[in-house]
Scaffold this motif. Structure first.
Motif, PDB file in Angstrom:
ATOM      1  N   TYR A 194       9.430  20.248  48.981  1.00 56.06           N
ATOM      2  CA  TYR A 194       8.062  20.249  49.488  1.00 56.06           C
ATOM      3  C   TYR A 194       7.879  21.068  50.760  1.00 56.06           C
ATOM      4  O   TYR A 194       6.736  21.334  51.155  1.00 56.06           O
ATOM      5  N   ALA A 195       8.964  21.465  51.409  1.00 58.69           N
ATOM      6  CA  ALA A 195       8.826  22.237  52.650  1.00 58.69           C
ATOM      7  C   ALA A 195       8.121  23.576  52.418  1.00 58.69           C
ATOM      8  O   ALA A 195       7.127  23.881  53.096  1.00 58.69           O
ATOM      9  N   PRO A 196       8.559  24.422  51.475  1.00 59.91           N
ATOM     10  CA  PRO A 196       7.846  25.690  51.253  1.00 59.91           C
ATOM     11  C   PRO A 196       6.445  25.482  50.678  1.00 59.91           C
ATOM     12  O   PRO A 196       5.533  26.268  50.955  1.00 59.91           O
ATOM     13  N   LEU A 197       6.262  24.427  49.891  1.00 59.31           N
ATOM     14  CA  LEU A 197       4.928  24.139  49.344  1.00 59.31           C
ATOM     15  C   LEU A 197       3.972  23.811  50.488  1.00 59.31           C
ATOM     16  O   LEU A 197       2.856  24.353  50.566  1.00 59.31           O
ATOM     17  N   SER A 198       4.415  22.946  51.385  1.00 66.67           N
ATOM     18  CA  SER A 198       3.591  22.558  52.532  1.00 66.67           C
ATOM     19  C   SER A 198       3.282  23.742  53.430  1.00 66.67           C
ATOM     20  O   SER A 198       2.144  23.925  53.884  1.00 66.67           O
ATOM     21  N   ARG A 199       4.306  24.565  53.683  1.00 66.95           N
ATOM     22  CA  ARG A 199       4.097  25.728  54.546  1.00 66.95           C
ATOM     23  C   ARG A 199       3.074  26.689  53.938  1.00 66.95           C
ATOM     24  O   ARG A 199       2.228  27.253  54.649  1.00 66.95           O
ATOM     25  N   ALA A 200       3.125  26.875  52.627  1.00 63.38           N
ATOM     26  CA  ALA A 200       2.193  27.781  51.963  1.00 63.38           C
ATOM     27  C   ALA A 200       0.761  27.262  52.071  1.00 63.38           C
ATOM     28  O   ALA A 200      -0.169  28.030  52.325  1.00 63.38           O
ATOM     29  N   VAL A 201       0.569  25.965  51.876  1.00 63.95           N
ATOM     30  CA  VAL A 201      -0.768  25.376  52.022  1.00 63.95           C
ATOM     31  C   VAL A 201      -1.267  25.566  53.449  1.00 63.95           C
ATOM     32  O   VAL A 201      -2.428  25.922  53.692  1.00 63.95           O
ATOM     33  N   GLU A 202      -0.369  25.358  54.411  1.00 66.28           N
ATOM     34  CA  GLU A 202      -0.746  25.500  55.826  1.00 66.28           C
ATOM     35  C   GLU A 202      -1.163  26.937  56.146  1.00 66.28           C
ATOM     36  O   GLU A 202      -2.134  27.164  56.881  1.00 66.28           O
ATOM     37  N   GLU A 203      -0.435  27.916  55.603  1.00 63.15           N
ATOM     38  CA  GLU A 203      -0.756  29.312  55.879  1.00 63.15           C
ATOM     39  C   GLU A 203      -2.129  29.691  55.308  1.00 63.15           C
ATOM     40  O   GLU A 203      -2.906  30.413  55.938  1.00 63.15           O
ATOM     41  N   VAL A 204      -2.436  29.202  54.104  1.00 60.61           N
ATOM     42  CA  VAL A 204      -3.739  29.495  53.511  1.00 60.61           C
ATOM     43  C   VAL A 204      -4.846  28.814  54.324  1.00 60.61           C
ATOM     44  O   VAL A 204      -5.886  29.414  54.603  1.00 60.61           O
ATOM     45  N   ALA A 205      -4.600  27.570  54.727  1.00 58.93           N
ATOM     46  CA  ALA A 205      -5.591  26.856  55.543  1.00 58.93           C
ATOM     47  C   ALA A 205      -5.833  27.595  56.856  1.00 58.93           C
ATOM     48  O   ALA A 205      -6.979  27.765  57.290  1.00 58.93           O
ATOM     49  N   ARG A 206      -4.765  28.054  57.473  1.00 53.81           N
ATOM     50  CA  ARG A 206      -4.881  28.770  58.753  1.00 53.81           C
ATOM     51  C   ARG A 206      -5.693  30.050  58.582  1.00 53.81           C
ATOM     52  O   ARG A 206      -6.512  30.401  59.431  1.00 53.81           O
ATOM     53  N   ALA A 207      -5.457  30.756  57.482  1.00 50.36           N
ATOM     54  CA  ALA A 207      -6.194  31.989  57.226  1.00 50.36           C
ATOM     55  C   ALA A 207      -7.691  31.734  57.052  1.00 50.36           C
ATOM     56  O   ALA A 207      -8.509  32.625  57.280  1.00 50.36           O
ATOM     57  N   HIS A 208      -8.035  30.497  56.676  1.00 52.39           N
ATOM     58  CA  HIS A 208      -9.439  30.128  56.525  1.00 52.39           C
ATOM     59  C   HIS A 208      -9.977  29.376  57.739  1.00 52.39           C
ATOM     60  O   HIS A 208     -11.056  28.780  57.686  1.00 52.39           O
ATOM     61  N   GLY A 209      -9.211  29.388  58.837  1.00 48.74           N
ATOM     62  CA  GLY A 209      -9.657  28.743  60.062  1.00 48.74           C
ATOM     63  C   GLY A 209      -9.683  27.234  59.996  1.00 48.74           C
ATOM     64  O   GLY A 209     -10.458  26.580  60.693  1.00 48.74           O
ATOM     65  N   ALA A 210      -8.819  26.651  59.137  1.00 43.17           N
ATOM     66  CA  ALA A 210      -8.818  25.200  58.953  1.00 43.17           C
ATOM     67  C   ALA A 210      -7.498  24.591  59.424  1.00 43.17           C
ATOM     68  O   ALA A 210      -6.442  25.220  59.372  1.00 43.17           O
ATOM     69  N   LEU A 211      -7.578  23.354  59.871  1.00 42.33           N
ATOM     70  CA  LEU A 211      -6.411  22.585  60.286  1.00 42.33           C
ATOM     71  C   LEU A 211      -5.896  21.779  59.096  1.00 42.33           C
ATOM     72  O   LEU A 211      -6.685  21.204  58.342  1.00 42.33           O
ATOM     73  N   LEU A 212      -4.579  21.734  58.928  1.00 49.10           N
ATOM     74  CA  LEU A 212      -3.975  20.967  57.840  1.00 49.10           C
ATOM     75  C   LEU A 212      -3.404  19.661  58.386  1.00 49.10           C
ATOM     76  O   LEU A 212      -2.665  19.650  59.365  1.00 49.10           O
ATOM     77  N   ILE A 213      -3.725  18.556  57.722  1.00 46.37           N
ATOM     78  CA  ILE A 213      -3.216  17.233  58.079  1.00 46.37           C
ATOM     79  C   ILE A 213      -2.318  16.750  56.949  1.00 46.37           C
ATOM     80  O   ILE A 213      -2.745  16.685  55.793  1.00 46.37           O
ATOM     81  N   HIS A 214      -1.054  16.410  57.275  1.00 43.91           N
ATOM     82  CA  HIS A 214      -0.075  15.994  56.262  1.00 43.91           C
ATOM     83  C   HIS A 214       0.035  14.471  56.186  1.00 43.91           C
ATOM     84  O   HIS A 214      -0.198  13.770  57.152  1.00 43.91           O
ATOM     85  N   GLY A 215       0.488  14.016  55.040  1.00 45.90           N
ATOM     86  CA  GLY A 215       0.860  12.618  54.876  1.00 45.90           C
ATOM     87  C   GLY A 215       1.824  12.474  53.719  1.00 45.90           C
ATOM     88  O   GLY A 215       1.809  13.286  52.793  1.00 45.90           O
ATOM     89  N   SER A 216       2.691  11.453  53.754  1.00 44.86           N
ATOM     90  CA  SER A 216       3.670  11.206  52.683  1.00 44.86           C
ATOM     91  C   SER A 216       3.332   9.898  51.975  1.00 44.86           C
ATOM     92  O   SER A 216       3.136   8.862  52.617  1.00 44.86           O
ATOM     93  N   SER A 217       3.296   9.946  50.648  1.00 43.45           N
ATOM     94  CA  SER A 217       2.997   8.744  49.866  1.00 43.45           C
ATOM     95  C   SER A 217       4.230   7.907  49.596  1.00 43.45           C
ATOM     96  O   SER A 217       4.111   6.748  49.193  1.00 43.45           O
ATOM     97  N   ALA A 218       5.424   8.483  49.791  1.00 40.17           N
ATOM     98  CA  ALA A 218       6.699   7.800  49.481  1.00 40.17           C
ATOM     99  C   ALA A 218       6.727   7.326  48.031  1.00 40.17           C
ATOM    100  O   ALA A 218       7.347   6.313  47.707  1.00 40.17           O
TER     101      ALA A 218
END
Length: 359
Positions: free
Chosen positions: A88-112
């Motif tokens: 999930y590390a590269p998946l999360s990073r990719a989502v964060e990069e796209v969000a950043r490019a759109h001027g958005a903040l990414l908030i993470h959480g784990s469902s376990a």
């Protein structure tokens, strides 16, 4: 009159505005807006003058005001199974990069991998008015999200589909990937192949098991239930399953591991096993190529999964309409040695006899 205030004056005075930039560059306010927002219709020379004015004044676009005008909070949520899982590390990073490019903040959480915890996290993010959600689901029933989606919260599911609702989904083709991996073992002479996967409630686990069974059926081989084990990926459970398959009256000569956590435990078992056993794992993992032999894997592109899901999310936020889409990304077999080992002792040991004649 052109504004010739220095960057120093601006730094300690009021924050520069687009009007200040327009005055310094000698252009209209709409022209500055087009340059700032990357819109067409501006000549190269004019864009250069505007950019020089932006740099000189230290102008920064006010994203907060812009998103509030659109009724947004400029934040999106990402709910994963486990942030500590290397997949999930590269998946999360990719989502964060796209969000950043759109001027958005990414908030993470784990469902376990807990359905109730997933629901609590998702609804907590919605209560904080995130614009959209990317979810790796733990639940098999997402009807609780229907009011939020109806209220405008864009939602994309990734790695696994939503349960009991129609929603945008981005997956890897787990069925075809597993089928190819098992066919690879069959092509190298294996007829007794074990499958160790995740819990049967998980979509990817059942799809990979389906791919295993399809490959065995394609080759006219039985898929003995003693060679199949689904369950938690805890090392003790996986170790017990592997040892039972390897030490039974008809021991398997190869193992297909359903995800990277299973593969790592199987590698530990095989390292101490008295005869060679072939191995193919689903998911690549760090150092797989440095082991001896290197571990053959069916690799999925976690970063591409995350990027594709996030880009679809922002297209929805930008107004793209249409029915929910399902995108399946292809996997790739990487042969490194462990999946190319031939059956020990020819794979023809009698029932009750170990390969290579071991007692």
């Amino acid at each position: 009159m052109t504004d010739t205030a220095s960057p120093t004056t601006r730094r300690y005075g009021s924050r520069p505005t687009m009007k200040d930039v327009a005055a310094r560059a000698g252009v209209g306010l709409k022209t500055v807006s087009r340059v700032v927002n990357g819109e067409p219709g501006v000549t190269t020379d004019t864009e250069r003058r505007v950019q020089e004015a932006i740099q000189a004044l230290g102008f920064r676009r006010n994203d907060s005001a812009r998103v509030l005008r659109k009724g947004r909070t400029a934040s999106v949520g990402l709910v994963l199974e486990d942030l500590a899982d290397p997949f999930y590390a590269p998946l999360s990073r990719a989502v964060e990069e796209v969000a950043r490019a759109h001027g958005a903040l990414l908030i993470h959480g784990s469902s376990a991998e807990d359905a109730e915890r997933e629901r609590e996290l998702v609804l907590a993010l919605c209560a904080r008015r995130v614009d959209g959600l990317v979810i790796v689901p733990a639940s098999d029933d997402h009807r609780y999200l229907e009011p939020e989606i109806a209220a405008g919260v864009a939602t994309v599911f990734v790695d696994r589909p939503a349960g009991r609702i129609a929603a945008d989904t981005v997956l890897s083709d787990s069925f075809s990937g597993a089928r190819e991996g098992v066919a690879h073992l069959i092509a190298h002479g294996h007829r007794r192949i074990g499958f160790i996967g995740d819990r049967p409630s998980i979509h990817t686990a059942t799809e990979r098991l389906r791919g295993y069974r399809a490959a065995m059926a394609d080759a006219g081989l039985p898929a003995d239930e003693r060679w199949v084990s689904l369950g938690a990926t805890a090392p003790e459970r996986v170790r017990a399953a592997a040892e039972a398959m390897l030490g039974g009256p008809e021991p398997v000569t190869a193992v297909f591991a359903g995800n990277n956590r299973v593969t790592v435990t199987v590698v530990r078992v095989l390292t101490a096993w008295p005869w060679p056993v072939a191995l193919v794992g689903f998911d690549d993992f760090e150092l797989a190529d440095l082991l001896s032999p290197g571990v053959t894997v069916v690799a999925q592109d976690a970063a591409l999964l995350g990027r594709t899901a996030a880009e679809r999310l922002f297209r929805r936020l930008d107004g793209e309409a249409g029915e929910p889409a399902r995108v399946e990304l292809t996997t790739r077999l990487i042969a490194r040695g462990s999946g190319e080992l031939p059956p020990a002792g020819g794979g023809a040991g009698r029932a009750g006899q170990m390969p290579n004649g071991a007692a």
